[in-house]
Design a protein around this motif. Structure first.
Motif, PDB file in Angstrom:
ATOM      1  N   TRP A  79       0.831  -1.204   0.000  1.00 24.23           N
ATOM      2  CA  TRP A  79       0.000   0.000   0.000  1.00 24.23           C
ATOM      3  C   TRP A  79       0.866   1.255   0.000  1.00 24.23           C
ATOM      4  O   TRP A  79       1.874   1.338   0.705  1.00 24.23           O
ATOM      5  N   VAL A  80       0.448   2.195  -0.802  1.00 18.84           N
ATOM      6  CA  VAL A  80       1.005   3.546  -0.752  1.00 18.84           C
ATOM      7  C   VAL A  80      -0.060   4.408  -0.086  1.00 18.84           C
ATOM      8  O   VAL A  80      -1.043   4.797  -0.720  1.00 18.84           O
ATOM      9  N   GLU A  81       0.096   4.647   1.211  1.00 19.54           N
ATOM     10  CA  GLU A  81      -0.929   5.367   1.977  1.00 19.54           C
ATOM     11  C   GLU A  81      -0.521   6.844   2.102  1.00 19.54           C
ATOM     12  O   GLU A  81       0.469   7.176   2.767  1.00 19.54           O
ATOM     13  N   VAL A  82      -1.289   7.685   1.458  1.00 21.09           N
ATOM     14  CA  VAL A  82      -0.952   9.106   1.345  1.00 21.09           C
ATOM     15  C   VAL A  82      -1.464   9.881   2.562  1.00 21.09           C
ATOM     16  O   VAL A  82      -2.600   9.687   3.001  1.00 21.09           O
ATOM     17  N   ASP A  83      -0.611  10.756   3.062  1.00 21.85           N
ATOM     18  CA  ASP A  83      -0.997  11.683   4.137  1.00 21.85           C
ATOM     19  C   ASP A  83      -1.559  12.933   3.454  1.00 21.85           C
ATOM     20  O   ASP A  83      -0.815  13.690   2.800  1.00 21.85           O
ATOM     21  N   ILE A  84      -2.867  13.161   3.578  1.00 19.69           N
ATOM     22  CA  ILE A  84      -3.530  14.227   2.815  1.00 19.69           C
ATOM     23  C   ILE A  84      -2.950  15.618   3.109  1.00 19.69           C
ATOM     24  O   ILE A  84      -2.692  16.387   2.170  1.00 19.69           O
ATOM     25  N   PRO A  85      -2.719  15.993   4.370  1.00 19.23           N
ATOM     26  CA  PRO A  85      -2.130  17.324   4.621  1.00 19.23           C
ATOM     27  C   PRO A  85      -0.781  17.511   3.931  1.00 19.23           C
ATOM     28  O   PRO A  85      -0.503  18.577   3.364  1.00 19.23           O
ATOM     29  N   LYS A  86       0.067  16.480   3.964  1.00 12.50           N
ATOM     30  CA  LYS A  86       1.373  16.571   3.300  1.00 12.50           C
ATOM     31  C   LYS A  86       1.198  16.647   1.784  1.00 12.50           C
ATOM     32  O   LYS A  86       1.971  17.327   1.095  1.00 12.50           O
ATOM     33  N   LEU A  87       0.191  15.924   1.275  1.00 16.06           N
ATOM     34  CA  LEU A  87      -0.089  15.945  -0.170  1.00 16.06           C
ATOM     35  C   LEU A  87      -0.451  17.374  -0.612  1.00 16.06           C
ATOM     36  O   LEU A  87       0.055  17.872  -1.619  1.00 16.06           O
ATOM     37  N   ILE A  88      -1.312  18.016   0.163  1.00 20.80           N
ATOM     38  CA  ILE A  88      -1.748  19.372  -0.177  1.00 20.80           C
ATOM     39  C   ILE A  88      -0.590  20.355  -0.063  1.00 20.80           C
ATOM     40  O   ILE A  88      -0.402  21.246  -0.903  1.00 20.80           O
ATOM     41  N   GLU A  89       0.221  20.189   0.983  1.00 19.09           N
ATOM     42  CA  GLU A  89       1.376  21.079   1.208  1.00 19.09           C
ATOM     43  C   GLU A  89       2.355  20.978   0.052  1.00 19.09           C
ATOM     44  O   GLU A  89       2.949  21.965  -0.370  1.00 19.09           O
ATOM     45  N   ALA A  90       2.458  19.752  -0.509  1.00 16.12           N
ATOM     46  CA  ALA A  90       3.401  19.564  -1.620  1.00 16.12           C
ATOM     47  C   ALA A  90       2.806  19.998  -2.954  1.00 16.12           C
ATOM     48  O   ALA A  90       3.547  20.146  -3.941  1.00 16.12           O
ATOM     49  N   GLY A  91       1.493  20.165  -3.008  1.00 14.57           N
ATOM     50  CA  GLY A  91       0.849  20.614  -4.241  1.00 14.57           C
ATOM     51  C   GLY A  91       0.768  19.528  -5.296  1.00 14.57           C
ATOM     52  O   GLY A  91       0.925  19.792  -6.483  1.00 14.57           O
ATOM     53  N   VAL A  92       0.543  18.309  -4.865  1.00 17.55           N
ATOM     54  CA  VAL A  92       0.462  17.153  -5.785  1.00 17.55           C
ATOM     55  C   VAL A  92      -0.927  16.520  -5.645  1.00 17.55           C
ATOM     56  O   VAL A  92      -1.479  16.469  -4.541  1.00 17.55           O
ATOM     57  N   SER A  93      -1.481  16.017  -6.765  1.00 16.94           N
ATOM     58  CA  SER A  93      -2.799  15.359  -6.728  1.00 16.94           C
ATOM     59  C   SER A  93      -2.622  13.836  -6.747  1.00 16.94           C
ATOM     60  O   SER A  93      -1.564  13.310  -7.106  1.00 16.94           O
ATOM     61  N   PHE A  94      -3.712  13.120  -6.398  1.00 18.38           N
ATOM     62  CA  PHE A  94      -3.694  11.649  -6.431  1.00 18.38           C
ATOM     63  C   PHE A  94      -3.506  11.151  -7.857  1.00 18.38           C
ATOM     64  O   PHE A  94      -2.801  10.165  -8.095  1.00 18.38           O
ATOM     65  N   SER A  95      -4.114  11.841  -8.793  1.00 23.06           N
ATOM     66  CA  SER A  95      -3.993  11.418 -10.197  1.00 23.06           C
ATOM     67  C   SER A  95      -2.548  11.517 -10.670  1.00 23.06           C
ATOM     68  O   SER A  95      -2.060  10.659 -11.421  1.00 23.06           O
ATOM     69  N   GLN A  96      -1.836  12.554 -10.226  1.00 24.27           N
ATOM     70  CA  GLN A  96      -0.429  12.697 -10.599  1.00 24.27           C
ATOM     71  C   GLN A  96       0.401  11.544 -10.048  1.00 24.27           C
ATOM     72  O   GLN A  96       1.244  10.981 -10.747  1.00 24.27           O
TER      73      GLN A  96
END
Length: 917
Positions: A79-96
């Motif tokens: 599993w690649v479990e994404v941390d949503i706050p870190k995802l937003i801070e990095a400016g990357v989407s799930f689709s990317q």
């Protein structure tokens, strides 16, 4: 053809839609065996992996095995479990992230290069070598241009896949191995080979316990064994009947030898025709056992008569056989010709009757060959003339019977022939109203030794709750001494597709293996229904027993009552279905009414506001994809480690939503400009219900009303259903149709009715050709209604239904009952050609043929008695109605034909009869 048509439209389906599955529903979809695997050493996940990697491939190499499924347990995934706050801070989407993982994990050929005399293939490899490679994967760039590594925003780890189903042996979770055979492979042989393979595997893997949980071959083997036993007992009874009439061992043995000789010849022919010894072919042989001696009895009887007239035994063997050749060949051909229509009947009826028809045909032809070759040789070689004369002239128990029949014929039947004929007509007409009191069904319920219970709890019931309810039913089932093992398959591990039920977290199927039918008093269906009566009540649940045979052969839910409603508007259809369900629920005998339209699942609907989404540069599909990856998870690619592939699942940590689903309103969506907006800015939210599935039939939406029938004749219930539904007023564009067993019974009566009519025509044609007369066959054919009287009475008295089996028995009688009249009529003609007075020829011919006719008919009747009494055994439900119909018809025609045939003959030939003063 269907698969090709669907292939043309697949590219027009949405990208995330699963590929449509097209399959032919038949009995081969049922596993031939299931094995339960448990281990004290391995966890279920480890055990499943071992079974999938090593044991299943080994079993698939067994001859005759098509595929092996491993059910239960969970798989290892990464599993690649994404941390949503870190995802937003990095400016990357799930689709990317999904796109970058797919583009950076490949192993593809890239062409070829010719170097001197050799061609060098080019392969481009960009596979991940392990977790570290994944963690160091660049998935995007920050606004300052620095790369975003996967490890910056997500955790990568191995874990068990989400638990979507369960497999249990009793209440213990286990792994179940399902073995499917190849099309055309012999079930018994396949299971025997698999059993041997399982035995070898148990020695190699001592830490794994492999036990059989379900065995389809057990029913087949038991059915075949019971059929063989019926045939052997029938043969013994037929031989005893011959001895009872002959009171001499030598002619009894010679005539009885026609049975083994004919059977051995039949086995040889069937082998070259490509038929195996299955339940239907063995039933054909068991059915013909009593008929195999018919021709031999007539031949031996006639040889003895010629020896009595002064011929030596060798001349008597030739002339005696030649004299009856026309009669026995005609009677054998009439027996055989009735099966021709069955061979050409299509559908399920044809599948059942064709092997039976071919087997009986081959067996009877073999018996004819034996009767005109081996029997005369053995009679002339091993029975001296003195024995033959003694046999023909001796007085014993049958002599008074013959004398009584002669007096009855001379003093009553022929002088009062009009009264006799009227009596026969009255009996025939009186039997017709009895048909109303005989129930009709397509196929008698057949006990395969396995009870099936389907469980469907209300939509949205989670797997844990479903499992808890299943455990309660297992506790009830294991208290029954008849129960050997209970297998439970729930959720995605279930057998929903096979049994026409759903496969969600709210559904499960119980397969209850029972002891052999001979060791219990209750049928599988009775035990299943008793368990259901004790099952705890669950509001909104559908818990039902299922007829395994009906489900396998007819598909769907296997319910006798099936009413299909057609239209386009689901709400209108649902309303009509409720009306129909309420209406038929009032009918006595109707139980377990259900509607095929599954209860709606609760939904949180996210309605995308297109104008607002467009303002932020977003499309609805982009928003849906972000939510799908985050909330459901998506297998983006495969991670190959040490030669084995693992699913790489991309998802978000959404545990916070379990506390309050409304937090989803604030789910962050990244716009193309790098801005982050909450989901509620571009969508509205509402709670609603959506259908679980929408069924189509003949290009129209359909909802089916299903029900069981208990405690009342099916024919009566169907008649009342038809009357009630006829009064219903349907809106324009909507229609209903009564299907299920009602439709099957109508088709059966139509197809087999046409077959019986065709058989009558064919028998007439055979007789007309053999006897070179158009009038004589009519006299012979008039004995068929006499058999009908016996069939109706036998079915009514025994409580046997009109089904495929009993109607096939009636069809066979068309060819069998005319034999008596053939033998009598041909002898009348022989005597008249020798100058005997016509009336005396009728009396003498009837009296002389009394014994051989009684022997042939009673051997057939007694040969069928074991089949008629085998209803409680495996496969007996299929054999019993056929035997009951034949015994009843043959008994009635045997008794009545001795009086009716002489009467009809004298009328047709205008023979004057002296009337009593």
């Amino acid at each position: 053809e269907v698969r090709d048509k669907i292939g043309l439209i697949e590219r027009y389906l949405p990208q995330d839609v699963q590929k449509p599955i097209v399959f032919k529903f038949d009995a081969s979809m049922m596993p031939v065996a299931r094995y339960v695997a448990t281990s004290d050493r391995y966890t279920l996940t480890q055990l499943k992996k071992l079974l999938e990697d090593d044991i299943a491939p080994y079993l698939e190499r067994v001859e005759g095995v098509a595929t092996v499924d491993v059910l239960g347990g969970r798989d290892i995934e990464y599993w690649v479990e994404v941390d949503i706050p870190k995802l937003i801070e990095a400016g990357v989407s799930f689709s990317q992230i999904s796109q970058m993982l797919q583009l950076n994990n490949f192993n593809f050929p890239s062409g070829k290069v010719d170097i001197r005399q050799k061609t060098l293939l080019i392969r481009t490899i960009g596979e991940y070598g392990g977790v570290k490679d994944l963690e160091n994967q660049v998935v995007g760039f920050r606004k300052n241009g620095l790369p975003v590594f996967l490890k910056d925003i997500a955790k990568v780890y191995s874990t068990e896949s989400e638990r979507l189903g369960f497999a249990k042996s009793f209440k213990n979770e286990a792994i179940i191995i399902s073995v499917y055979k190849r099309s055309g492979a012999n079930t018994v042989q396949v299971v025997q080979r698999v059993d041997k393979a399982i035995s070898r595997l148990s020695k190699w893997y001592k830490d794994i316990k492999l036990e059989k949980g379900f065995d389809q071959s057990r029913f087949i083997t038991k059915s075949a064994s019971e059929t063989i036993n019926s045939g052997i007992i029938g043969a013994i009874l037929a031989a005893l009947m011959i001895f009872l009439f002959l009171i001499d061992l030598r002619p009894t043995v010679i005539i009885s030898l026609a049975i083994p000789f004919s059977v051995i010849m039949s086995f040889t022919v069937l082998y070259f025709l490509g038929y195996s010894l299955n339940m239907m072919t063995l039933a054909g042989i068991a059915l013909g056992v009593g008929m195999l001696v018919d021709a031999a009895v007539v031949v031996v009887e006639n040889i003895f008569r010629h020896e009595e007239l002064g011929e030596d035994r060798y001349s008597a063997a030739i002339s005696g056989t030649e004299e009856v050749w026309t009669a026995i060949s005609a009677s054998t051909l009439t027996n055989i010709v009735v099966f021709l229509p069955l061979i050409y009947v299509g559908g399920l009826i044809g599948q059942f009757t064709k092997p039976l028809a071919v087997t009986v045909t081959v067996t009877l032809l073999a018996s004819l060959l034996v009767a005109v070759t081996i029997i005369p040789v053995m009679t002339s070689s091993y029975i001296t003339q003195s024995v033959a004369l003694k046999e023909m002239r001796k007085r014993y128990w049958f002599t008074p019977v013959r004398e009584f029949y002669q007096k009855l014929l001379t003093n009553f039947v022929l002088p009062k022939r009009g009264l006799v004929l009227i009596g026969a007509i009255v009996l025939f007409l009186a039997s017709l109203p009895l048909l109303k009191f005989i129930d009709k069904e397509f196929m008698p319920p057949m006990d395969m030794g396995t009870a099936v219970i389907s469980i469907e709890l209300p939509p949205a019931t989670n797997l844990k709750e479903t499992e808890h309810y299943v455990d309660q039913i297992i506790d009830i089932a294991k208290e029954y001494p008849e129960v050997q093992r209970v297998l439970a398959l729930g959720g995605s591990s279930g057998t929903g597709m096979m049994f026409g039920t759903s496969q969600g977290s709210n559904s499960a199927t119980l397969l209850i293996r029972l002891v052999d039918a001979a060791k219990r008093k209750k049928s599988a269906m009775q035990i299943a229904n008793e368990i259901l009566q004790k099952a705890p009540v669950y509001q909104g649940a559908t818990v039902k027993s299922m007829d395994l045979v009906n489900t396998l052969f007819f598909g769907g839910a296997g319910k006798p009552v099936e009413i299909s409603l057609y239209g386009e508007d689901l709400e209108e259809l649902s309303s009509l279905a409720n009306t129909v369900a309420e209406e038929i629920g009032k009918i006595k005998g109707i139980t377990g009414v259900e509607i095929s339209l599954k209860k709606a699942k609760p939904e949180l609907r996210i309605n995308i506001l297109r104008d607002k989404a467009a303002y932020f540069g977003l499309t609805p599909i982009q928003i849906q994809r972000e939510l799908q990856i985050a909330l459901q998870g998506m297998t983006t690619t495969k991670l190959r480690l040490k030669g084995k592939d693992y699913n790489l699942v991309l998802k978000a940590d959404t545990t916070y939503l379990k506390e309050n689903v409304e937090k989803l309103y604030y789910f962050p969506i990244l716009t193309p400009t790098g801005a982050v907006i909450p989901l509620k800015e571009i969508a509205d939210f509402s709670y609603d219900y959506g259908p679980v599935q929408i069924d189509h039939e003949n290009q129209s939406r359909v909802i089916k009303v299903l029900a069981d029938i208990q405690g009342r004749k099916k024919s009566e219930v169907f008649a009342e259903i038809r009357d009630r539904l006829f009064k219903l007023s349907l809106p324009e564009g909507y229609s209903l149709q009564i299907k299920g067993e009602f439709e099957q019974v109508q088709d059966m009566i139509k197809n087999l009715g046409i077959s019986i009519f065709a058989a009558i025509v064919l028998v007439y044609m055979i007789l007309a050709a053999q006897l070179e007369s158009l009038k004589d066959p009519i006299i012979i054919m008039l004995t068929i209604p006499l058999a009908f009287i016996g069939v109706v009475l036998a079915l009514w008295i025994s409580g046997t239904t009109i089904s495929v089996s009993s109607m096939v028995g009636a069809l066979i009688l068309v060819g069998v009952v005319v034999n008596q009249a053939i033998v009598m009529l041909t002898f009348y003609k022989e005597l008249r050609e020798k100058g005997v007075d016509p009336l005396e020829a009728v009396i003498q011919g009837s009296v002389v043929r009394l014994r051989p006719v009684l022997i042939t008919n009673l051997t057939t009747i007694f040969g069928l008695i074991p089949m008629a009494l085998s209803g409680h055994t495996e496969g007996g439900a299929l054999r019993q109605p056929l035997a009951v119909a034949m015994i009843g018809g043959l008994t009635a025609s045997t008794i009545m034909a001795f009086f009716v045939v002489p009467v009809i003959y004298t009328y047709f030939e205008k023979i004057k009869v002296k009337r009593e003063e």
